[in-house]
Structures are given as C-alpha cells and as structure tokens.
Design a protein around this motif. Structure first.
Motif, short mmCIF file in Angstrom:
data_model
loop_
_atom_site.label_atom_id
_atom_site.label_comp_id
_atom_site.label_asym_id
_atom_site.label_seq_id
_atom_site.Cartn_x
_atom_site.Cartn_y
_atom_site.Cartn_z
N ILE A 79 0.83 -1.21 0.00
CA ILE A 79 0.00 0.00 0.00
C ILE A 79 0.86 1.26 0.00
N LEU A 80 1.92 1.26 0.78
CA LEU A 80 2.78 2.44 0.88
C LEU A 80 3.55 2.73 -0.40
N THR A 81 3.64 1.75 -1.30
CA THR A 81 4.36 1.95 -2.55
C THR A 81 3.42 2.17 -3.74
N LYS A 82 2.13 2.25 -3.48
CA LYS A 82 1.17 2.49 -4.56
C LYS A 82 1.21 3.95 -5.00
N ALA A 83 1.15 4.17 -6.30
CA ALA A 83 1.21 5.53 -6.84
C ALA A 83 0.10 6.41 -6.30
N THR A 84 -1.10 5.84 -6.15
CA THR A 84 -2.25 6.62 -5.66
C THR A 84 -1.98 7.18 -4.28
N VAL A 85 -1.36 6.38 -3.44
CA VAL A 85 -1.09 6.79 -2.05
C VAL A 85 0.08 7.77 -1.99
N VAL A 86 1.13 7.49 -2.77
CA VAL A 86 2.34 8.32 -2.74
C VAL A 86 2.08 9.70 -3.34
N LYS A 87 1.48 9.74 -4.53
CA LYS A 87 1.26 11.01 -5.22
C LYS A 87 0.33 11.93 -4.44
N LYS A 88 -0.72 11.36 -3.88
CA LYS A 88 -1.67 12.17 -3.12
C LYS A 88 -1.24 12.38 -1.67
N LYS A 89 -0.15 11.71 -1.29
CA LYS A 89 0.35 11.79 0.09
C LYS A 89 -0.78 11.49 1.09
N VAL A 90 -1.46 10.37 0.84
CA VAL A 90 -2.57 9.97 1.71
C VAL A 90 -2.02 9.58 3.08
N PRO A 91 -2.49 10.20 4.15
CA PRO A 91 -2.00 9.86 5.49
C PRO A 91 -2.41 8.45 5.89
N VAL A 92 -1.53 7.76 6.59
CA VAL A 92 -1.78 6.39 7.04
C VAL A 92 -1.63 6.31 8.55
N LEU A 93 -2.62 5.71 9.20
CA LEU A 93 -2.54 5.44 10.64
C LEU A 93 -2.39 3.95 10.84
N ILE A 94 -1.31 3.53 11.49
CA ILE A 94 -1.15 2.13 11.87
C ILE A 94 -1.81 1.99 13.25
N LEU A 95 -2.94 1.31 13.29
CA LEU A 95 -3.74 1.21 14.52
C LEU A 95 -3.55 -0.15 15.18
N CYS A 96 -2.90 -0.15 16.32
CA CYS A 96 -2.67 -1.39 17.06
C CYS A 96 -3.91 -1.70 17.89
N ASN A 97 -4.68 -2.68 17.45
CA ASN A 97 -5.96 -3.00 18.08
C ASN A 97 -5.81 -4.13 19.11
N LYS A 98 -6.81 -4.27 19.95
CA LYS A 98 -6.87 -5.31 20.99
C LYS A 98 -5.86 -5.05 22.12
N THR A 99 -5.61 -3.79 22.40
CA THR A 99 -4.62 -3.43 23.42
C THR A 99 -5.16 -3.57 24.84
N GLU A 100 -6.42 -4.00 24.98
CA GLU A 100 -6.97 -4.19 26.33
C GLU A 100 -6.35 -5.41 27.03
N LYS A 101 -5.75 -6.30 26.24
CA LYS A 101 -5.11 -7.50 26.79
C LYS A 101 -3.71 -7.17 27.32
#
Length: 263
Positions: A162-184
């Motif tokens: 995803i980070l190397t896709k032209a659509t994401v790179v050219k538009k500089k689409v922001p990405v959030l890496i969301l670490c889920n299930k952190t209640e454990k």
C-alpha cells in the motif's frame, strides 16, 4: 489546390493589416499601463484557479484495512453506532456507510458525516481496496496487537504494497497504523509494533529491489537508499496509535479521522 491557395492568400491579405493596426496600438500604450494590464490579467487567472481549486469537494472517506481477524469490522461498528457487534464473521464484502461518528452524536451544531469503508482482509479480497484508494482522505491499517508476532511478516507485506502504490504516494494519503486489541495485558505496545514493521519492511525493500522490475508490483520505492527504513522517510505521513474495539477505546482513531475529515 491552386484555388485553395488563392483563397488563403486573400484571407492573409485581409488579416495582415488588422494585425499591424493592433501592434501599432499596443506600441502607443505607455509601458506602465501595459505592464499593469498584463499584471491584472495574470492576477485574475490566478484568483480564478484558486477559486476552482477551493470549490473541489474534499474527500470524507476513511478506509479501514488490514489482515483478517485484526478487528476492523468491530472498529467500524464502534465508530458507527458504538456497538461491538461481537459474533461477526470474516467480512466477504466491504462494510461501508456515511455517518456522524457515534461519539459526536450528542454534539450541537452541524457536523460533517464521514464515509468509512471496512475492506475485507482476506488475500483474495484485498484488490477491492484499490477501488477506494483514489478518493480516500486517510487510511487506517489495523494490526492485531495480541497476535502480532505470528502475523508480522504478512502485515508488513500488505502495508509495503500500500505504501508503494502511486495513488497513495502522489496524493500523500495519510496512514494510521492502529494497534488493536490493546486491552489485553499480553498485547504488544505500539512502539514495539512500529519497530518490528520497520525492520520487516526494510528486509522486503532489500529483497524486492534485488528482483527485476518486471517481477514486482511496487510502483514506488520506500525509504532512503543506504539507510535502515523508517516510516518517517515516507512521502506521506505515517503515524502509529492504539485502540481497543472490544472496550470501545477508539479515541485515537477518531482523532485521526477528524484531523483529515474536518467536522
């Protein structure tokens, strides 16, 4: 052909005097007035362009993606109506809807709805993500913080693609890496997950660079040559946050959404 050439010659004879008159009139205009007129024309064109750009509708689409079992669908419903929808099976089609975030339903005044898409994580269904990338205002990559070590390689490959896709790179689409299930208590921290993803992506970058261009699907290369990979090197902004779809602690992802889809 001779007739056509004669007509062309006659038309040129009519045009030439007019052109000459226009040039003579322009030469009579004082330089200051001429420069002022040119400046006004240029300024008008610039203002017209600015108005056009400002009128373009800004995207309100946020896309949730990640491996199967990471908890994307639970997060989707937490954002939509506050429920956890326990018992949902692996999604085979994208869940999507346009709504005001559940946490904002009691707020007064006009609030801009968000279009949220939950893309299935199964490898055969991931190409559906490409349909939503062009109009996305932000991407949320959901990671299972509990089972992270066993899925780290697969998660890194997916994120790399995803980070190397032209659509994401050219538009500089922001990405959030969301670490889920952190209640454990056994869940890994966001810093640990970030570092491990960077290490795996660095390995992927090295191995894929060694393959001929014809054999890889990456559209752009990641990072800085000769340096270990870090998300800070990406053309688009990549951040890391924590959440718990089970308990409803999703404030960090809501903050990301509202950062890129203004109320």
């Amino acid at each position: 052909m001779d007739g056509v050439e004669q007509w062309r010659a006659k038309i040129q004879e009519l045009i030439d005097p007019v052109q000459q008159q226009i040039l003579e009139q322009i030469e009579k205009i004082p330089d200051t007035q001429l420069y002022t007129a040119i400046g006004i024309i240029i300024l008008t064109l610039i203002l017209s362009l600015i108005v056009r750009l400002s009128r373009r509708k800004k995207s309100n689409t946020i896309v949730l993606f990640g491996l199967s079992g990471s908890g994307k669908t639970v997060l989707f419903y937490r954002l939509k109506d506050g429920s956890s929808h326990q018992g949902t099976v692996t999604s085979m089609e994208p869940n999507e809807g346009t709504f005001v975030l559940h946490s904002e339903t009691d707020k007064k005044g006009k609030i801009k709805p968000v279009h949220i898409v939950d893309v299935p994580g199964h490898s055969r269904l991931r190409p559906k993500l490409d349909d939503y990338l062009p109009q996305s205002a932000g991407l949320v990559f959901v990671v299972d913080a509990l089972e992270f070590l066993s899925t780290c390689r697969l998660a890194s490959e997916y994120l790399y693609d995803i980070l190397t896709k032209a659509t994401v790179v050219k538009k500089k689409v922001p990405v959030l890496i969301l670490c889920n299930k952190t209640e454990k208590v056994t869940a890994h921290s966001k810093e640990f997950i970030r570092k491990q993803l960077e290490k795996e992506i660095d390995k992927l970058r090295a191995s894929r660079t060694a393959i001929s261009d014809a054999d890889i699907s990456s559209e752009y290369t990641l990072g800085v040559s000769g340096q270990p990979f870090a998300f800070s090197q990406c053309a688009n902004k990549v951040t890391v946050a924590e959440a718990s779809g089970l308990t409803g602690e999703i404030s960090q992802v809501e903050q990301f959404i509202r950062e890129h889809v203004k109320p």
